[in-house]
Design an enzyme around this catalytic site. Structure first.
Site, PDB file in Angstrom:
ATOM      1  N   ARG A  84       8.933  -2.658   0.000  1.00  0.00           N
ATOM      2  CA  ARG A  84       9.254  -3.189   1.327  1.00  0.00           C
ATOM      3  C   ARG A  84       8.055  -3.777   2.055  1.00  0.00           C
ATOM      4  O   ARG A  84       8.157  -4.850   2.649  1.00  0.00           O
ATOM      5  CB  ARG A  84       9.844  -2.083   2.220  1.00  0.00           C
ATOM      6  CG  ARG A  84      11.314  -1.883   2.054  1.00  0.00           C
ATOM      7  CD  ARG A  84      11.685  -0.452   2.333  1.00  0.00           C
ATOM      8  NE  ARG A  84      11.200   0.357   1.224  1.00  0.00           N
ATOM      9  CZ  ARG A  84      11.924   0.644   0.150  1.00  0.00           C
ATOM     10  NH1 ARG A  84      13.167   0.252   0.089  1.00  0.00           N
ATOM     11  NH2 ARG A  84      11.422   1.334  -0.855  1.00  0.00           N
ATOM     12  N   THR A  85       6.937  -3.068   2.024  1.00  0.00           N
ATOM     13  CA  THR A  85       5.785  -3.579   2.785  1.00  0.00           C
ATOM     14  C   THR A  85       5.343  -4.909   2.190  1.00  0.00           C
ATOM     15  O   THR A  85       5.115  -5.889   2.908  1.00  0.00           O
ATOM     16  CB  THR A  85       4.635  -2.550   2.776  1.00  0.00           C
ATOM     17  OG1 THR A  85       5.156  -1.299   3.231  1.00  0.00           O
ATOM     18  CG2 THR A  85       3.501  -2.980   3.673  1.00  0.00           C
ATOM     19  N   LYS A 113     -13.082  -5.919 -15.129  1.00  0.00           N
ATOM     20  CA  LYS A 113     -14.398  -6.212 -15.722  1.00  0.00           C
ATOM     21  C   LYS A 113     -15.510  -5.487 -14.968  1.00  0.00           C
ATOM     22  O   LYS A 113     -16.681  -5.749 -15.189  1.00  0.00           O
ATOM     23  CB  LYS A 113     -14.663  -7.713 -15.666  1.00  0.00           C
ATOM     24  CG  LYS A 113     -13.653  -8.576 -16.395  1.00  0.00           C
ATOM     25  CD  LYS A 113     -14.087 -10.040 -16.271  1.00  0.00           C
ATOM     26  CE  LYS A 113     -12.962 -10.989 -16.598  1.00  0.00           C
ATOM     27  NZ  LYS A 113     -13.279 -12.359 -16.159  1.00  0.00           N
ATOM     28  N   ARG A 134      -3.241  -3.072   0.577  1.00  0.00           N
ATOM     29  CA  ARG A 134      -2.818  -1.674   0.449  1.00  0.00           C
ATOM     30  C   ARG A 134      -3.653  -1.027  -0.648  1.00  0.00           C
ATOM     31  O   ARG A 134      -3.849  -1.632  -1.704  1.00  0.00           O
ATOM     32  CB  ARG A 134      -1.338  -1.605   0.078  1.00  0.00           C
ATOM     33  CG  ARG A 134      -0.922  -0.233  -0.404  1.00  0.00           C
ATOM     34  CD  ARG A 134       0.551  -0.107  -0.603  1.00  0.00           C
ATOM     35  NE  ARG A 134       1.249  -0.017   0.674  1.00  0.00           N
ATOM     36  CZ  ARG A 134       2.492   0.457   0.809  1.00  0.00           C
ATOM     37  NH1 ARG A 134       3.173   0.850  -0.245  1.00  0.00           N
ATOM     38  NH2 ARG A 134       3.065   0.520   1.988  1.00  0.00           N
ATOM     39  N   HIS A 167      -0.929   3.914   8.184  1.00  0.00           N
ATOM     40  CA  HIS A 167      -0.052   2.795   7.793  1.00  0.00           C
ATOM     41  C   HIS A 167       0.377   2.138   9.111  1.00  0.00           C
ATOM     42  O   HIS A 167       1.518   2.260   9.536  1.00  0.00           O
ATOM     43  CB  HIS A 167       1.141   3.348   7.010  1.00  0.00           C
ATOM     44  CG  HIS A 167       1.937   2.324   6.272  1.00  0.00           C
ATOM     45  ND1 HIS A 167       1.781   0.962   6.456  1.00  0.00           N
ATOM     46  CD2 HIS A 167       2.922   2.470   5.334  1.00  0.00           C
ATOM     47  CE1 HIS A 167       2.632   0.332   5.655  1.00  0.00           C
ATOM     48  NE2 HIS A 167       3.336   1.220   4.965  1.00  0.00           N
TER      49      HIS A 167
END
Ligand code: NCD
Length: 355
Positions: A84-85, A113, A134, A167
């Site tokens: 959803r986010t 890497k 996120r 959040h």
């Protein structure tokens, strides 16, 4: 430019309230913490989101919105799972005409890497005008915001979920959902909000609880098994703000008092040993069809989603279950947030259209 006049060491060691003071300098830029918003910001964002929602109902309105930021590009850097986010931020960018780039799996980026996250983010800032990120690492968005603010390409960072701590944009959509739900009942002031589930590790609860402090006479009730009860730092913040709150482990007893019930899932990805939270009996904290009769007729049931067993699907069709609307509200409030960061809020509020 926020965060330019302070060293990383000093910023890192501040309490969130002090950090927020730095983020409030000038117009909205980085979005990192719930604490950086005020009641006035929340009212404005909600009003703007409602405007956008109305404008987007008409084709002409959508075209107007899509013209606003066609010259901008956004990077979605999601190294932790999200449905959803991620998608609501994509949709929000699309509504405003912003083109999108993404890294969701760092095993396909140069981080494999051995490139540091700092170098990755600096790379993104070379190509994009805003970074939405996120991460499972608490505080990483703050570090990246500081790095970019002190680079030649300071682009805004939006924290779309950081570790177990915050959040903030979920809290904005939760507030918007509460604003809409209580629109005809005098708003959020005076309401009783009940949080249920894994309150210790759920970052959405933490951010929302902080924002609810801005509303008058709101009572917060935290219902959880003792091992997953809300963390001390949140209780300290509420105490310092003279917010009335209670802890409980008796869900059924609390349900009739709620104006909003905010359900959450068990965040077992944070277990220190496998199966740790599975040993806790959480079934007493599930909302089932049986509980509907205990709930006030005008209360709402919310959930940041994803859910597991904590809300049975039989509850979905009850008009008090607002979690689907809540999820869609995420798209509108994130559109409002991005439009504000890029200074388009007034242009949108001035739009007349045909309606
Ligand atoms: C939440 C999250 O990621 O913190 N989900 C979301 O953003 N809607 C809640 C969760 O994962 O339980």
């Amino acid at each position: 430019m926020p965060l330019r006049n302070i060293s990383w060491e000093s910023f890192k060691n501040m309490c969130p309230e002090d950090k927020a003071r730095y983020l409030k300098e000038g117009k909205l830029f980085h979005v990192l913490l719930a604490q950086q918003f005020s009641r006035e910001n929340l009212d404005k964002l909600g009003m703007l989101a409602t405007h956008i929602r109305r404008i987007a109902k008409e084709k002409e309105g959508l075209i107007f919105l899509q013209e606003l930021l066609r010259h901008k590009r956004a990077m979605l850097y999601f190294s932790q799972p999200s449905t959803r986010t991620f998608l609501s931020f994509c949709a929000a960018c699309q509504i405003l005409g912003i083109s999108i780039g993404e890294v969701r799996d760092t095993s396909t980026s140069s981080e494999l890497k051995g490139e540091s996250q700092e170098d990755s983010v600096r790379t993104f800032s070379s190509y994009f005008d805003i970074i939405i990120m996120r991460s499972q690492i608490g505080g990483l968005a703050e570090r990246m915001a500081w790095v970019l603010s002190n680079s030649e390409r300071p682009v805004p960072i939006i924290n779309a979920g950081s570790g177990k701590d915050q959040h903030p944009t979920q809290a904005l959509l939760d507030i918007y959902t509460l604003q809409r739900s209580f629109e005809k009942r005098g708003g959020i002031d005076g309401k009783t909000i009940v949080f249920v589930g894994d309150l210790l590790r759920g970052r959405t609860v933490r951010s929302l609880s902080i924002l609810l402090r801005y509303y008058k006479d709101v009572k917060q009730i935290f219902v959880a098994p003792p091992q997953l009860q809300v963390a001390q730092d949140i209780m300290d913040i509420l105490t310092a703000s003279k917010v009335s709150f209670e802890l409980s482990s008796d869900f059924e007893k609390v349900i009739p008092r709620a104006d909003a019930i905010y359900m959450t899932r068990i965040q077992d990805e944070w277990d220190s040993e496998k199966g740790e939270s599975a040993r806790i009996d959480t079934s007493k904290y599930w909302f089932t069809a049986r509980h509907l009769s205990l709930l006030k007729s005008d209360a709402v049931i919310m959930h940041p989603l994803p859910r597991r067993n904590e809300i049975s699907t039989e509850v979905d069709h009850d008009p008090r279950a607002v979690y689907w609307r809540q999820m869609r509200n995420g798209m509108w409030i994130r559109t409002a947030l991005i439009a504000t960061i890029f200074g388009q809020d007034q242009v949108i509020l001035n739009y007349q259209g045909n309606n």
